[in-house]
Enzyme design. Structure first.
Site, PDB file in Angstrom:
ATOM      1  N   ARG A  89       0.843  -1.204   0.000  1.00 16.17           N
ATOM      2  CA  ARG A  89       0.000   0.000   0.000  1.00 16.17           C
ATOM      3  C   ARG A  89       0.870   1.242   0.000  1.00 16.17           C
ATOM      4  O   ARG A  89       0.630   2.193  -0.710  1.00 16.17           O
ATOM      5  CB  ARG A  89      -0.863   0.015   1.275  1.00 16.17           C
ATOM      6  CG  ARG A  89      -2.236  -0.531   1.078  1.00 16.17           C
ATOM      7  CD  ARG A  89      -3.040  -0.441   2.344  1.00 16.17           C
ATOM      8  NE  ARG A  89      -2.287  -0.895   3.516  1.00 16.17           N
ATOM      9  CZ  ARG A  89      -2.831  -1.372   4.618  1.00 16.17           C
ATOM     10  NH1 ARG A  89      -4.139  -1.445   4.710  1.00 16.17           N
ATOM     11  NH2 ARG A  89      -2.097  -1.769   5.641  1.00 16.17           N
ATOM     12  N   ILE A 146       6.069 -24.360  11.852  1.00 11.23           N
ATOM     13  CA  ILE A 146       5.978 -25.824  12.000  1.00 11.23           C
ATOM     14  C   ILE A 146       5.379 -26.415  10.721  1.00 11.23           C
ATOM     15  O   ILE A 146       4.305 -25.997  10.304  1.00 11.23           O
ATOM     16  CB  ILE A 146       5.062 -26.223  13.186  1.00 11.23           C
ATOM     17  CG1 ILE A 146       5.491 -25.522  14.472  1.00 11.23           C
ATOM     18  CG2 ILE A 146       5.032 -27.738  13.364  1.00 11.23           C
ATOM     19  CD1 ILE A 146       4.544 -25.784  15.664  1.00 11.23           C
ATOM     20  N   GLY A 175       5.105  -8.148  15.756  1.00 16.34           N
ATOM     21  CA  GLY A 175       4.577  -8.610  14.459  1.00 16.34           C
ATOM     22  C   GLY A 175       3.863  -9.943  14.541  1.00 16.34           C
ATOM     23  O   GLY A 175       3.601 -10.574  13.519  1.00 16.34           O
ATOM     24  N   LYS A 235      -7.214 -21.988  11.831  1.00 13.36           N
ATOM     25  CA  LYS A 235      -6.138 -22.981  11.672  1.00 13.36           C
ATOM     26  C   LYS A 235      -6.651 -24.396  11.950  1.00 13.36           C
ATOM     27  O   LYS A 235      -6.266 -25.349  11.270  1.00 13.36           O
ATOM     28  CB  LYS A 235      -4.982 -22.628  12.614  1.00 13.36           C
ATOM     29  CG  LYS A 235      -4.291 -21.318  12.238  1.00 13.36           C
ATOM     30  CD  LYS A 235      -3.410 -20.822  13.361  1.00 13.36           C
ATOM     31  CE  LYS A 235      -2.626 -19.584  12.955  1.00 13.36           C
ATOM     32  NZ  LYS A 235      -2.028 -18.903  14.106  1.00 13.36           N
TER      33      LYS A 235
END
Ligand code: NDP
Ligand code: HSE
Length: 444
Positions: free
Chosen positions: A45, A135, A186, A204
């Site tokens: 952006r 993972i 983050g 998930k």
């Protein structure tokens, strides 16, 4: 050999991780794929902010131009959310480009249609990085455990939530303060309520359950409870009873259907999963042939997530010239063999329970409580009755107005039955607060 060209959508935490890994490990990756792999352009952006990173890429604010660029072979989507990520992925797939995404929200909700579009266009839609960060759990479920009938999965699958619970338990830190730190690092989603209310973990779990059991993605079937109501008091009582509280995603295939649930859970402190702290994730998978297996690693962050995304790129490049029918199916099962299992009603879920009752310290209270559980045939595993707090005055004690917590651990029981018990306990006059109910999983 001609390089494989990558177009990145998004150059934030995840996008930068991908760009850095592909640059730093270019030679090693070429040794694995047999061809050079290069990021050629990135859509963002804020062009100035991205150019200041000096990654040596073409940077544009026109994401559509990246998915329409005939030079690009693979699109990596690391923007997040639905709009414009969904339409960009659809366009890329329709243009015959392979797509790798970290966007679990998108896969959990729109994955069935997107996978069908990918098949129609004979390209791959891959999403390893969408679950449990670094993972390789999708690969493990889809390939490493392919010989098994997967029985159940239980995982700590949100890094932010685990970071918050660990810091609260270990350092007594404040919820909002730790959440702010997770955002600065983050780890958190653009909307952090996705992390703390269990929505991200439900996305998930949806993906893992489909790959484990061979069924279409069904996000709406996941029962979801967050961690924002967990108190230090319950963390303390759980510890006294030998448990830790973790935010778990559990998917179980039973003979009568499937349970999918995300909720705070008491786990025996000796279990490895109870000792997974900070931003680390872990997923325990039970297969009929192999038994329980455990996968552990960083659940969020720039390069850990980039590691999974780049692994997907490598997989795609390795099968560039393969007939699509020879590729590993995206959900691990042939798409025409996916099964629409019954999704169980929450009343039919089964679990053990931790119940905290705040009651007036009066004669007969304990007998009233235990008779409710006896009448309903619910076995009680343990009872902890605490002394009244010293701060409560003597007059209150004489008049029977002193409050005490009673903690009950039940054996495994149908959720519908525990709801009935809670309703009856809540009707007792001696109860001074709503019952706190947490699930307990032995994971054995
Ligand atoms: P960030 O917010 O750090 O990065 C998002 C990037 O997308 C930014 O570069 C932003 O540009 C760009 N962007 C936003 N809107 C547009 C648009 N309309 N057109 C072009 N570019 C746009 O997010 P993350 O990297 O943390 O997350 C990205 C995805 O990865 C999400 O789906 C997330 O769930 C998933 N994920 C994240 C993990 C993590 O640890 N952070 C781990 C696993 C998955 P600009 O900076 O200019 O605004
Ligand atoms: N917000 C997510 C987490 C990112 O904290 O787990 C990784 O999917």
């Amino acid at each position: 050999m001609k390089p494989v060209k990558i177009g990145l959508l998004g150059l934030g935490t995840v996008g930068q991780g991908v760009a850095n890994i592909l640059t730093r490990n270019a030679a090693e990756i070429e040794r694995r794929t047999g061809r050079p792999v290069q990021v050629v352009s990135a859509a963002v952006r804020n062009q100035g902010k991205a150019e200041a990173l000096q990654l040596g890429l073409r940077v544009t604010t026109d994401a559509v131009s990246v998915v329409n660029d005939p030079e690009i072979d693979i699109i990596c989507e690391a923007i997040g959310g639905d709009d414009p990520a969904l339409s960009l992925i659809e366009q890329a797939l329709s243009n015959g480009k392979h797509v790798i995404t970290a966007n679990k929200a998108l896969i959990a909700v729109h994955g069935n249609a997107l996978l069908s579009l990918a098949r129609d266009n004979k390209v791959v839609l891959a999403f390893e990085s969408s679950v449990a960060g670094g993972i390789p759990i999708i690969k493990a479920l889809r390939e490493g455990l392919a010989a098994n009938q997967i029985e159940w999965i239980a995982g700590i699958i949100n890094g932010t939530g685990n970071f918050i619970l660990s810091e609260m338990a270990e350092k007594g830190r404040d919820f909002s303060d730790v959440l702010q730190e997770a955002q600065n690092l983050g780890y958190a989603e653009a909307d952090p309520t996705f992390d703390v209310e269990g929505i991200d973990a439900a996305h998930k779990l949806t993906i893992m359950a489909s790959v484990a059991f061979g069924m279409p993605l069904q996000f709406d079937a996941v029962y979801t409870e967050g961690i924002s109501a967990i108190t230090r008091e319950d963390v303390g009582f759980a510890e006294e009873l030998g448990y830790r509280i973790k935010h778990l995603g559990v998917a179980r295939k039973r003979s009568d259907g499937i349970e999918m649930r995300v909720h705070p859970t008491l786990i025996p402190e000796k279990r490895l999963l109870a000792n997974v702290n900070g931003v680390m994730n872990a997923v325990l998978v039970s297969g009929d042939a192999v038994g329980p297996t455990l996968y552990y690693g960083p659940g969020a962050g720039s390069e850990p997530t980039g590691s999974s995304l780049v692994a997907d790129i490598i997989d795609v490049v390795r099968t560039f010239d393969a007939d699509p029918v020879h590729r590993v199916p995206s959900l691990g099962f042939q798409h025409d063999a996916l099964t629409d299992y019954t999704m169980l009603d929450t009343a039919d879920y089964q679990s053990a329970y931790y119940l905290r009752l705040q009651v007036l310290d009066q004669p007969g209270v304990m007998a009233n409580v235990t008779s409710i559980f006896g009448d309903l045939g619910i076995s009680i595993e343990a009872i902890l009755q605490k002394e009244p707090e010293a701060s409560q005055d003597d007059n209150a004690s004489v008049s029977g107005a002193v409050e005490v917590p009673i903690i009950l651990l039940t054996r495994r029981v149908r959720e519908g039955l525990i709801e009935q018990a809670i309703e009856r306990v809540q009707a007792l006059e001696s109860l001074v607060q709503p019952v706190v109910r947490l699930r307990v999983e032995s994971l054995s």
